[in-house]
Design a protein around this motif. Sequence first.
Motif, PDB file in Angstrom:
ATOM      1  N   GLY A  33      -8.723   0.971   7.705  1.00  0.00           N
ATOM      2  CA  GLY A  33      -8.509  -0.459   7.885  1.00  0.00           C
ATOM      3  C   GLY A  33      -9.818  -1.067   8.341  1.00  0.00           C
ATOM      4  N   PHE A  34     -10.094  -2.252   7.880  1.00  0.00           N
ATOM      5  CA  PHE A  34     -11.352  -2.922   8.224  1.00  0.00           C
ATOM      6  C   PHE A  34     -11.100  -4.118   9.129  1.00  0.00           C
ATOM      7  CE2 PHE A  34     -12.490  -1.399   3.812  1.00  0.00           C
ATOM      8  CZ  PHE A  34     -13.352  -0.403   4.236  1.00  0.00           C
ATOM      9  N   ALA A  35     -12.093  -4.406   9.941  1.00  0.00           N
ATOM     10  CA  ALA A  35     -12.139  -5.641  10.719  1.00  0.00           C
ATOM     11  C   ALA A  35     -13.594  -6.060  10.738  1.00  0.00           C
ATOM     12  CB  ALA A  35     -11.621  -5.425  12.130  1.00  0.00           C
ATOM     13  N   GLU A  36     -13.821  -7.343  10.585  1.00  0.00           N
ATOM     14  CA  GLU A  36     -15.199  -7.842  10.537  1.00  0.00           C
ATOM     15  C   GLU A  36     -15.460  -8.746  11.737  1.00  0.00           C
ATOM     16  OE1 GLU A  36     -18.254  -9.679   7.216  1.00  0.00           O
ATOM     17  OE2 GLU A  36     -16.099  -9.827   6.866  1.00  0.00           O
ATOM     18  N   TYR A  37     -16.519  -8.437  12.458  1.00  0.00           N
ATOM     19  CA  TYR A  37     -16.902  -9.228  13.624  1.00  0.00           C
ATOM     20  C   TYR A  37     -17.693 -10.452  13.185  1.00  0.00           C
ATOM     21  CZ  TYR A  37     -19.346 -10.750  17.778  1.00  0.00           C
ATOM     22  OH  TYR A  37     -19.842 -11.518  18.798  1.00  0.00           O
TER      23      TYR A  37
ATOM     24  N   ILE B 249      -6.968  -5.156  14.767  1.00  0.00           N
ATOM     25  CA  ILE B 249      -6.962  -5.724  13.414  1.00  0.00           C
ATOM     26  C   ILE B 249      -7.172  -4.618  12.376  1.00  0.00           C
ATOM     27  CG2 ILE B 249      -8.264  -7.196  11.810  1.00  0.00           C
ATOM     28  CD1 ILE B 249      -8.776  -9.048  14.295  1.00  0.00           C
ATOM     29  N   ALA B 250      -8.145  -3.745  12.625  1.00  0.00           N
ATOM     30  CA  ALA B 250      -8.408  -2.642  11.694  1.00  0.00           C
ATOM     31  C   ALA B 250      -7.187  -1.728  11.592  1.00  0.00           C
ATOM     32  CB  ALA B 250      -9.635  -1.863  12.140  1.00  0.00           C
ATOM     33  N   ASP B 251      -6.538  -1.459  12.715  1.00  0.00           N
ATOM     34  CA  ASP B 251      -5.343  -0.608  12.733  1.00  0.00           C
ATOM     35  C   ASP B 251      -4.210  -1.241  11.922  1.00  0.00           C
ATOM     36  OD1 ASP B 251      -4.234   1.867  13.767  1.00  0.00           O
ATOM     37  OD2 ASP B 251      -2.929   0.608  15.011  1.00  0.00           O
ATOM     38  N   GLU B 252      -3.997  -2.539  12.114  1.00  0.00           N
ATOM     39  CA  GLU B 252      -2.962  -3.247  11.344  1.00  0.00           C
ATOM     40  C   GLU B 252      -3.282  -3.209   9.851  1.00  0.00           C
ATOM     41  OE1 GLU B 252      -3.010  -7.096  13.199  1.00  0.00           O
ATOM     42  OE2 GLU B 252      -1.842  -6.415  14.923  1.00  0.00           O
ATOM     43  N   ASN B 253      -4.543  -3.395   9.508  1.00  0.00           N
ATOM     44  CA  ASN B 253      -4.944  -3.335   8.100  1.00  0.00           C
ATOM     45  C   ASN B 253      -4.778  -1.935   7.524  1.00  0.00           C
ATOM     46  OD1 ASN B 253      -5.535  -6.068   7.824  1.00  0.00           O
ATOM     47  ND2 ASN B 253      -7.617  -5.793   8.566  1.00  0.00           N
ATOM     48  N   MET B 254      -5.003  -0.914   8.345  1.00  0.00           N
ATOM     49  CA  MET B 254      -4.801   0.453   7.894  1.00  0.00           C
ATOM     50  C   MET B 254      -3.333   0.677   7.529  1.00  0.00           C
ATOM     51  SD  MET B 254      -5.085   4.067   9.911  1.00  0.00           S
ATOM     52  CE  MET B 254      -3.664   3.611  10.890  1.00  0.00           C
TER      53      MET B 254
ATOM     54  N   LYS C  96      -1.219  -1.527   6.544  1.00  0.00           N
ATOM     55  CA  LYS C  96      -0.954  -2.255   5.294  1.00  0.00           C
ATOM     56  C   LYS C  96      -1.389  -1.418   4.092  1.00  0.00           C
ATOM     57  CE  LYS C  96      -1.507  -6.880   7.236  1.00  0.00           C
ATOM     58  NZ  LYS C  96      -2.396  -8.053   7.308  1.00  0.00           N
ATOM     59  N   VAL C  97      -2.569  -0.795   4.188  1.00  0.00           N
ATOM     60  CA  VAL C  97      -3.064   0.057   3.102  1.00  0.00           C
ATOM     61  C   VAL C  97      -2.131   1.248   2.907  1.00  0.00           C
ATOM     62  CG1 VAL C  97      -4.952   1.597   2.406  1.00  0.00           C
ATOM     63  CG2 VAL C  97      -5.469  -0.661   3.339  1.00  0.00           C
ATOM     64  N   LYS C  98      -1.720   1.877   4.004  1.00  0.00           N
ATOM     65  CA  LYS C  98      -0.800   3.017   3.916  1.00  0.00           C
ATOM     66  C   LYS C  98       0.507   2.616   3.233  1.00  0.00           C
ATOM     67  CE  LYS C  98      -1.408   6.376   7.413  1.00  0.00           C
ATOM     68  NZ  LYS C  98      -1.054   6.898   8.715  1.00  0.00           N
ATOM     69  N   LYS C  99       1.010   1.445   3.588  1.00  0.00           N
ATOM     70  CA  LYS C  99       2.252   0.957   2.998  1.00  0.00           C
ATOM     71  C   LYS C  99       2.089   0.736   1.498  1.00  0.00           C
ATOM     72  CE  LYS C  99       5.791  -2.518   3.918  1.00  0.00           C
ATOM     73  NZ  LYS C  99       6.160  -3.669   4.744  1.00  0.00           N
ATOM     74  N   GLU C 100       0.950   0.173   1.092  1.00  0.00           N
ATOM     75  CA  GLU C 100       0.681  -0.051  -0.332  1.00  0.00           C
ATOM     76  C   GLU C 100       0.561   1.270  -1.076  1.00  0.00           C
ATOM     77  OE1 GLU C 100       0.698  -2.860  -2.216  1.00  0.00           O
ATOM     78  OE2 GLU C 100       1.506  -3.720  -0.372  1.00  0.00           O
ATOM     79  N   LYS C 101      -0.109   2.247  -0.478  1.00  0.00           N
ATOM     80  CA  LYS C 101      -0.237   3.570  -1.100  1.00  0.00           C
ATOM     81  C   LYS C 101       1.133   4.196  -1.298  1.00  0.00           C
ATOM     82  CE  LYS C 101      -4.783   5.173   0.354  1.00  0.00           C
ATOM     83  NZ  LYS C 101      -5.494   6.205   1.130  1.00  0.00           N
ATOM     84  N   LYS C 102       1.987   4.054  -0.284  1.00  0.00           N
ATOM     85  CA  LYS C 102       3.335   4.623  -0.356  1.00  0.00           C
ATOM     86  C   LYS C 102       4.137   3.999  -1.485  1.00  0.00           C
ATOM     87  CE  LYS C 102       5.772   6.491   3.419  1.00  0.00           C
ATOM     88  NZ  LYS C 102       6.342   6.361   4.743  1.00  0.00           N
TER      89      LYS C 102
END
Length: 98
Positions: free
Chosen positions: A61-65, A79-84, A86-92
């Motif tokens: 998951g990414f987060a940009e400062y 933010i990065a954890d939440e985005n991770m 989301k990616v895991k959910k999409e992969k699933k």
Amino acid sequence: MLKESIRSYDIAFRYGGDEFVLILYKATIREANIVLTRIQNKIDEFNAKVQKPYKIQISYGFAEYSPTSNLNSEDLIKIADENMYKVKKEKKKSRPSY
């Protein structure tokens, strides 16, 4: 693999358990994706070379400062954890179900 994939002034450290944080100095999300691809290629090479009953995989998951934001390091990690996730959910969702 992580340290080999980043610049000498970037930072990689273990955050806890199987979680790692990469801090890419003055990198955009686009540039972070290039680093991610480099890391994924190293993992794929390792998995192909080393015959184990398991494969190493990553979730990310990414987060940009931005200096104009009021986000601190904890906010960015969240933010990065939440985005991770989301990616895991999409992969699933994209995996075939049998």
